[in-house]
Structures are given as C-alpha cells and as structure tokens.
Design a protein around this motif. Structure first.
Motif, PDB file in Angstrom:
ATOM      1  N   GLY A 335       0.800  -1.218   0.000  1.00 26.65           N
ATOM      2  CA  GLY A 335       0.000   0.000   0.000  1.00 26.65           C
ATOM      3  C   GLY A 335       0.835   1.271   0.000  1.00 26.65           C
ATOM      4  N   LEU A 336       2.061   1.180   0.518  1.00 24.23           N
ATOM      5  CA  LEU A 336       2.935   2.354   0.540  1.00 24.23           C
ATOM      6  C   LEU A 336       3.190   2.892  -0.858  1.00 24.23           C
ATOM      7  CD1 LEU A 336       5.592   1.191   3.170  1.00 24.23           C
ATOM      8  CD2 LEU A 336       3.825   2.926   3.498  1.00 24.23           C
ATOM      9  N   TRP A 337       3.232   1.994  -1.858  1.00 21.78           N
ATOM     10  CA  TRP A 337       3.535   2.413  -3.229  1.00 21.78           C
ATOM     11  C   TRP A 337       2.409   3.239  -3.823  1.00 21.78           C
ATOM     12  CZ3 TRP A 337       8.396   1.912  -4.404  1.00 21.78           C
ATOM     13  CH2 TRP A 337       9.152   0.923  -3.772  1.00 21.78           C
ATOM     14  N   PHE A 338       1.213   3.109  -3.263  1.00 23.04           N
ATOM     15  CA  PHE A 338       0.077   3.859  -3.786  1.00 23.04           C
ATOM     16  C   PHE A 338      -0.215   5.129  -2.981  1.00 23.04           C
ATOM     17  CE2 PHE A 338      -0.667  -0.559  -5.081  1.00 23.04           C
ATOM     18  CZ  PHE A 338      -0.924  -0.391  -6.430  1.00 23.04           C
ATOM     19  N   GLN A 339       0.088   5.113  -1.678  1.00 25.32           N
ATOM     20  CA  GLN A 339      -0.375   6.204  -0.828  1.00 25.32           C
ATOM     21  C   GLN A 339       0.721   6.940  -0.067  1.00 25.32           C
ATOM     22  OE1 GLN A 339      -3.882   5.210   1.539  1.00 25.32           O
ATOM     23  NE2 GLN A 339      -4.276   3.439   0.240  1.00 25.32           N
ATOM     24  N   ASN A 340       1.979   6.560  -0.253  1.00 24.13           N
ATOM     25  CA  ASN A 340       3.041   7.244   0.490  1.00 24.13           C
ATOM     26  C   ASN A 340       4.200   7.704  -0.384  1.00 24.13           C
ATOM     27  OD1 ASN A 340       1.622   5.425   2.627  1.00 24.13           O
ATOM     28  ND2 ASN A 340       2.851   6.834   3.857  1.00 24.13           N
ATOM     29  N   PHE A 341       4.627   6.851  -1.307  1.00 25.69           N
ATOM     30  CA  PHE A 341       5.824   7.154  -2.082  1.00 25.69           C
ATOM     31  C   PHE A 341       5.480   7.954  -3.333  1.00 25.69           C
ATOM     32  CE2 PHE A 341       7.697   2.985  -0.286  1.00 25.69           C
ATOM     33  CZ  PHE A 341       8.010   3.629   0.897  1.00 25.69           C
ATOM     34  N   GLU A 342       6.369   8.868  -3.687  1.00 29.92           N
ATOM     35  CA  GLU A 342       6.226   9.661  -4.906  1.00 29.92           C
ATOM     36  C   GLU A 342       7.584   9.738  -5.597  1.00 29.92           C
ATOM     37  OE1 GLU A 342       5.002  13.492  -3.600  1.00 29.92           O
ATOM     38  OE2 GLU A 342       2.953  12.911  -3.123  1.00 29.92           O
ATOM     39  N   PHE A 343       7.616   9.307  -6.847  1.00 30.81           N
ATOM     40  CA  PHE A 343       8.864   9.443  -7.602  1.00 30.81           C
ATOM     41  C   PHE A 343       8.590   9.245  -9.088  1.00 30.81           C
ATOM     42  CE2 PHE A 343      12.641   7.575  -9.648  1.00 30.81           C
ATOM     43  CZ  PHE A 343      13.540   8.623  -9.460  1.00 30.81           C
ATOM     44  N   ASN A 344       9.089  10.154  -9.902  1.00 35.28           N
ATOM     45  CA  ASN A 344       9.073  10.036 -11.361  1.00 35.28           C
ATOM     46  C   ASN A 344       7.676   9.724 -11.906  1.00 35.28           C
ATOM     47  OD1 ASN A 344      10.371  10.043 -13.907  1.00 35.28           O
ATOM     48  ND2 ASN A 344      10.488   7.804 -13.890  1.00 35.28           N
ATOM     49  N   ALA A 345       6.656  10.344 -11.323  1.00 33.37           N
ATOM     50  CA  ALA A 345       5.285  10.134 -11.791  1.00 33.37           C
ATOM     51  C   ALA A 345       4.958  11.124 -12.905  1.00 33.37           C
ATOM     52  CB  ALA A 345       4.314  10.287 -10.636  1.00 33.37           C
ATOM     53  N   SER A 346       3.819  10.919 -13.566  1.00 33.00           N
ATOM     54  CA  SER A 346       3.419  11.832 -14.640  1.00 33.00           C
ATOM     55  C   SER A 346       2.014  12.371 -14.377  1.00 33.00           C
ATOM     56  CB  SER A 346       3.494  11.140 -16.001  1.00 33.00           C
ATOM     57  OG  SER A 346       2.676   9.981 -16.038  1.00 33.00           O
ATOM     58  N   ILE A 347       0.969  11.607 -14.706  1.00 32.05           N
ATOM     59  CA  ILE A 347      -0.400  12.060 -14.502  1.00 32.05           C
ATOM     60  C   ILE A 347      -0.669  12.352 -13.033  1.00 32.05           C
ATOM     61  CG2 ILE A 347      -2.825  11.355 -14.637  1.00 32.05           C
ATOM     62  CD1 ILE A 347      -2.125   9.863 -17.201  1.00 32.05           C
ATOM     63  N   TYR A 348      -0.081  11.544 -12.152  1.00 37.98           N
ATOM     64  CA  TYR A 348      -0.276  11.779 -10.719  1.00 37.98           C
ATOM     65  C   TYR A 348       0.206  13.163 -10.306  1.00 37.98           C
ATOM     66  CZ  TYR A 348       0.926  12.027  -5.835  1.00 37.98           C
ATOM     67  OH  TYR A 348       1.070  12.479  -4.543  1.00 37.98           O
ATOM     68  N   TYR A 349       1.352  13.588 -10.819  1.00 41.22           N
ATOM     69  CA  TYR A 349       1.880  14.906 -10.454  1.00 41.22           C
ATOM     70  C   TYR A 349       0.943  16.034 -10.906  1.00 41.22           C
ATOM     71  CZ  TYR A 349       6.422  13.135  -8.879  1.00 41.22           C
ATOM     72  OH  TYR A 349       7.429  12.506  -8.184  1.00 41.22           O
ATOM     73  N   ILE A 350       0.296  15.836 -12.045  1.00 39.60           N
ATOM     74  CA  ILE A 350      -0.685  16.826 -12.504  1.00 39.60           C
ATOM     75  C   ILE A 350      -1.878  16.862 -11.556  1.00 39.60           C
ATOM     76  CG2 ILE A 350      -2.264  17.450 -14.377  1.00 39.60           C
ATOM     77  CD1 ILE A 350      -0.273  16.152 -16.323  1.00 39.60           C
ATOM     78  N   ALA A 351      -2.368  15.666 -11.178  1.00 42.83           N
ATOM     79  CA  ALA A 351      -3.484  15.589 -10.235  1.00 42.83           C
ATOM     80  C   ALA A 351      -3.089  16.181  -8.884  1.00 42.83           C
ATOM     81  CB  ALA A 351      -3.923  14.132 -10.072  1.00 42.83           C
ATOM     82  N   LEU A 412       7.432   5.561 -10.074  1.00 40.00           N
ATOM     83  CA  LEU A 412       7.920   4.799 -11.225  1.00 40.00           C
ATOM     84  C   LEU A 412       9.448   4.800 -11.220  1.00 40.00           C
ATOM     85  CD1 LEU A 412       7.066   3.297 -13.881  1.00 40.00           C
ATOM     86  CD2 LEU A 412       7.712   5.408 -15.037  1.00 40.00           C
ATOM     87  N   HIS A 413      10.017   3.736 -10.693  1.00 39.99           N
ATOM     88  CA  HIS A 413      11.466   3.599 -10.720  1.00 39.99           C
ATOM     89  C   HIS A 413      11.908   3.185 -12.128  1.00 39.99           C
ATOM     90  CE1 HIS A 413      12.051   4.324  -6.515  1.00 39.99           C
ATOM     91  NE2 HIS A 413      11.215   3.365  -6.169  1.00 39.99           N
ATOM     92  N   PRO A 414      13.118   3.534 -12.522  1.00 38.57           N
ATOM     93  CA  PRO A 414      13.559   3.269 -13.907  1.00 38.57           C
ATOM     94  C   PRO A 414      13.407   1.819 -14.336  1.00 38.57           C
ATOM     95  CG  PRO A 414      15.115   4.718 -12.804  1.00 38.57           C
ATOM     96  CD  PRO A 414      14.124   4.286 -11.755  1.00 38.57           C
TER      97      PRO A 414
END
Length: 489
Positions: A335-351, A412-414
C-alpha cells in the motif's frame, strides 16, 4: 595471421563498436558515482548510440549479438551497484531466512534499534540500504526471496560475493529470456533480431545486471509462460506464470486479459483456394482474415483451470512464510507504493498540483486509493471491449494495460520500464524503447540548482514524459489511421 587480418578488415566497424562499448561499460561499472550527472548522461548516450549501431549492423548475425550481449554483462560481475541501494536489502532478507527468521514479520530497523545483529555484516547492510528501506517490511515475493537465499548460501559473509551470486542469477535469467524469446518470435513470424532491443539494450544491462533488479528473472518466467501458452501447454504456462508473479507481482495485472485467448475458437473461412493462397502470401495480417472467430464455451473451463493453477501455485509458494501477521504486513508495505511514495510520476503529479490549487495540500491519500480502481477498470475495458484473440493482440493489450498503470502510478522507478520493453518486442509499439532511452533522466530528478531543495526537479521529469507521451500518442494515431485506411480498402 592472414586470417586474423582479413577477419578484422571484414568486421572492423562492429569490432570497434564492441571495444568502445566495453570501455564505456567498464567506466560505468567501476568509475561512476550517481551524483556525477554529466558523466552518467554522457556514458549512457554513448552506449545507446553504439547499441543502436550494433543492432543495425549485426541484425542478421544473431549468434554474434548474443555473445556481445553477455560479454557486456560480464563487465559488471565484480561491481557493486552504483545507482541503487536495494541490493543491500536483498542480501539482508536472504541471510535472515537462513537464520530461520521470517523476513515478512520484522523490519530491519526493529533489530538495529535493539542493538541486535542477526546476520553477518548487519551494520553495513543497514547503512547501505538506508533508513527508509530499513523501516518498512519487505515486499519481495517468495521466488525473489529464494534468489536472496541462494546468495546467502554461497556468500553469507561477503557483500560483494552476494552481489556476484545474484548477478549471475540475473544473467542466467537473461539467457532464458533470449532462448524462449527467440523461439516465440519465430512462431509469431517476427524478426528474431528484435529480441536484442531488450537483451542488448544498455538500459537493461545497467539496471538489471548492473544494479541487481530482479525484473529480469520475472521477465524470464513471463516469456517462458508465453511460449508455453502459445505452444498449447496452458497448464504448464499457468505454473510458470505463477513463478513470474512470485518474483514480482506485476503480472497479476495481466490475468483478466487472457479471457479472449482461452474462449476463442477459429474456423477457416469458405474462400476459394486461390483466394486463400493470395491471403497467405500477403502476410500475417491477411492470414488473420482467414479466420472467423466464434465463442468457445469449452474454453471457459480451460480459463478457469488456468486461473486456478496460477492461484494455487502462488499460494503454495507464499505458504512457507504465512503467519497471522504476514498478510497485514505485506498489504501495508504494498500500500505504501500507492499512498506514500512519490517518484518520477506523470499524470499523478498533474493531479497533485490540481489538489494543491483546490485543497492547499497533497492529495496522495485520496489519489492513491482511486488510482488502483481506475487501473482495474481500464484493464476490464481492454478485456471485454478490445480484440485480444491473436497472441500479438493479447501481448499488445498487456502492454497497454501496464503502460496505463505506469502512466497513473505515484512511483515509477527506472527498472519498471523493463517489462514494457520486453512486451513491446512482440508488438508494433516502440514507445517503450524510446522510454528506455530517456528514463535516465529520472536519475537527474534531484539535480536542483538550489542544493537545499531536496524535491524533484519537475522540469526534468516533464522533459522525460513529453518525449514518451509524444511518441506514444503519435504511434496510437498512426496505427488508428492505418486501420481506417485498411478497412476502406
């Protein structure tokens, strides 16, 4: 001597390209720090150019490309990963299991805070993985853990030794991907050399062999499963797919998409023999026109059997680690990957930015809960409303489903892009290949002019996604226009 001279003259260009690559990989593996951004980008661009030229020159010499691919991997054998810290946690988990401790029940930090050192080199491993990794429960599935255990068995007191063992496992998996990938490409009548857009790609060599990410092992089982499924051995395909899921959970997203493949039944049309001959000569797309698809209700039984085997095999693989706390800890970590961590996102950063405008604070807790639902709905749309009856159509649907997930994810890790890249080998889409070129920009995310600013540089992230989305949209529009023209004809 004359033979050597003649050989060099005939193969001078590819030999020089290979030597240059070897030198660049050597520098990448043993003389690069992650924060040396100029050198990182320069080496990567040079390797991409040489990789592209090698495939163009040697695409008809599959054996040479295979030897070259694994020669490049051999360069990294003795290297400590320089772009990722995750391998320290891999080593810890493997050694903890060998001590008879369930890695899903305890965080690394829980031991270190008590001053306990349950494994060899505990302090070095704790320092190497970092506090963030050490404070969470492990999320690596059982077959992945088995790889860590093997490293602990052969090198229980050496970090470098453990890295070498894990690297050899990942390289062996790449051999398997090459073997089954070539066989599947031949069956699908796709040029075999296209597998090297994955196998020889610097992104794959650096991220998987170099940085010890086990997507390579997951991909090996995935491609093996595809080959078995296409060969009609769906029971074994289900078992192998479960092995893939038990390395990384990502293949779970593909399960609904198998519906049409199992429930299809094809019947040769009533065209005259001369017309059928013309269709066969015209190519694979025209061959599809020989088929009339009608529902095969008996296939539903096979589909249920396929899902049952996948589920039971996966449960059995997790069973040795089961306890009352296991499910809660594992769900919490995922669940941490959906609600805690932020890295190299695209649409999420816009939201997220929209959330800042209207609410004044980060909306990840809300967005993180909604995103998985949207992804599931998208996969179901692909399952029921998109034609996924040929094998290439099935893999294309998988590519689109996983792409949508990555486009909307918060993290999104490389190395995640590796799965998209291997799927694209079997389709007409090349945006994952372009993504593998520009994903290096994610390592520049924290290159801020203001060194006190520890946040991501969104201009760098924007550049990455402008390129990726640009190619993706262009390919979608091109293929749509091509379909319209074909239908008019």
């Amino acid at each position: 001597m004359l033979f050597s001279s003649a050989f060099f003259k005939l193969n001078r260009t590819p030999l020089l390209l290979v030597v240059a690559c070897l030198l660049f990989y050597l520098s990448f593996a043993y003389n690069l720090t992650r924060t040396d951004y100029t050198k990182l980008i320069t080496l990567y661009i040079a390797l991409l150019f040489l990789f592209y030229k090698l495939i163009l020159i040697l695409k008809h010499n599959i054996s040479a490309l295979a030897w070259i691919s694994f020669a490049f991997r051999a360069i990294f054998i003795l290297a400590i990963p320089n772009l990722s810290q995750d391998f320290y946690r891999f080593i810890w988990d493997g050694r903890i299991i060998l001590e008879g401790i369930n890695p899903y029940l305890y965080t690394v930090e829980s031991f270190m805070n008590k001053g306990e050192s349950p494994v060899a080199q505990a302090q070095e491993l704790y320092t190497g993985m970092g506090q963030l990794n050490a404070s969470h429960f492990t999320n690596y599935p059982p077959i992945n853990q088995l790889c860590f255990v093997i490293a602990g068995l052969f090198a229980g007191k050496s970090i470098l030794g453990s890295a070498i063992v894990m690297r050899l496992l990942i390289i062996a998996a790449d051999f398997g991907t090459l073997y089954f990938g070539k066989k599947l490409l031949k069956k699908l009548q796709i040029p075999v050399y296209t597998i090297f857009w994955y196998i020889l790609n610097p992104f794959i060599i650096i991220e998987l062999t170099g940085n010890l990410h086990f997507e390579g092992v997951m991909i090996f089982f995935l491609i093996w499963s595809f080959y078995l499924l296409y060969s009609g051995k769906w029971q074994w395909a289900a078992v192998v797919l479960a092995l893939s899921i038990s390395v990384k959970l990502i293949p779970l997203i593909f399960l609904p998409l198998f519906l049409q493949w199992f429930t299809k039944r094809h019947v040769i049309s009533t065209k005259h023999s001369d017309e059928r001959k013309q269709d066969v000569i015209a190519g694979s797309k025209q061959r599809d026109n020989l088929l009339r698809w009608i529902p095969d209700f008996a296939g539903i039984t096979r589909l249920i059997g396929f899902y049952t085997i996948v589920l039971i095999t996966t449960i059995l693989l997790f069973a040795p680690f089961y306890s009352s706390k296991f499910i809660n800890n594992y769900a919490q970590t995922v669940g941490l990957w959906f609600q805690n961590f932020e890295f190299n996102a695209s649409i999420y950063y816009i939201a997220r930015e929209i959330g800042y405008l209207f609410r004044g604070y980060n909306e990840i807790a809300i967005i993180g809960k909604v995103t998985p639902i949207i992804v599931v709905l998208f996969v179901l749309i692909l399952t029921f409303f998109r034609k996924n009856k040929t094998f290439i159509e099935l893999i294309t649907a998988m590519l689109l489903a996983l792409s949508f997930y990555y486009f909307t994810t918060t993290t999104l890790h490389p190395w995640y892009v590796a799965t998209l890249l291997i799927l694209s080998v079997f389709t007409k889409y090349k945006f994952p290949l372009v993504w593998s070129f520009v994903i290096i920009l994610s390592y520049l995310a924290y290159i801020n002019l203001n060194k006190a600013d520890k946040s991501e540089n969104l201009w760098v992230i924007a550049l990455e996604y402008v390129i990726v989305y640009g190619v993706f949209i262009w390919e979608i529009l091109t293929k749509k226009n091509h379909s319209l023209i074909s239908s008019k004809r």
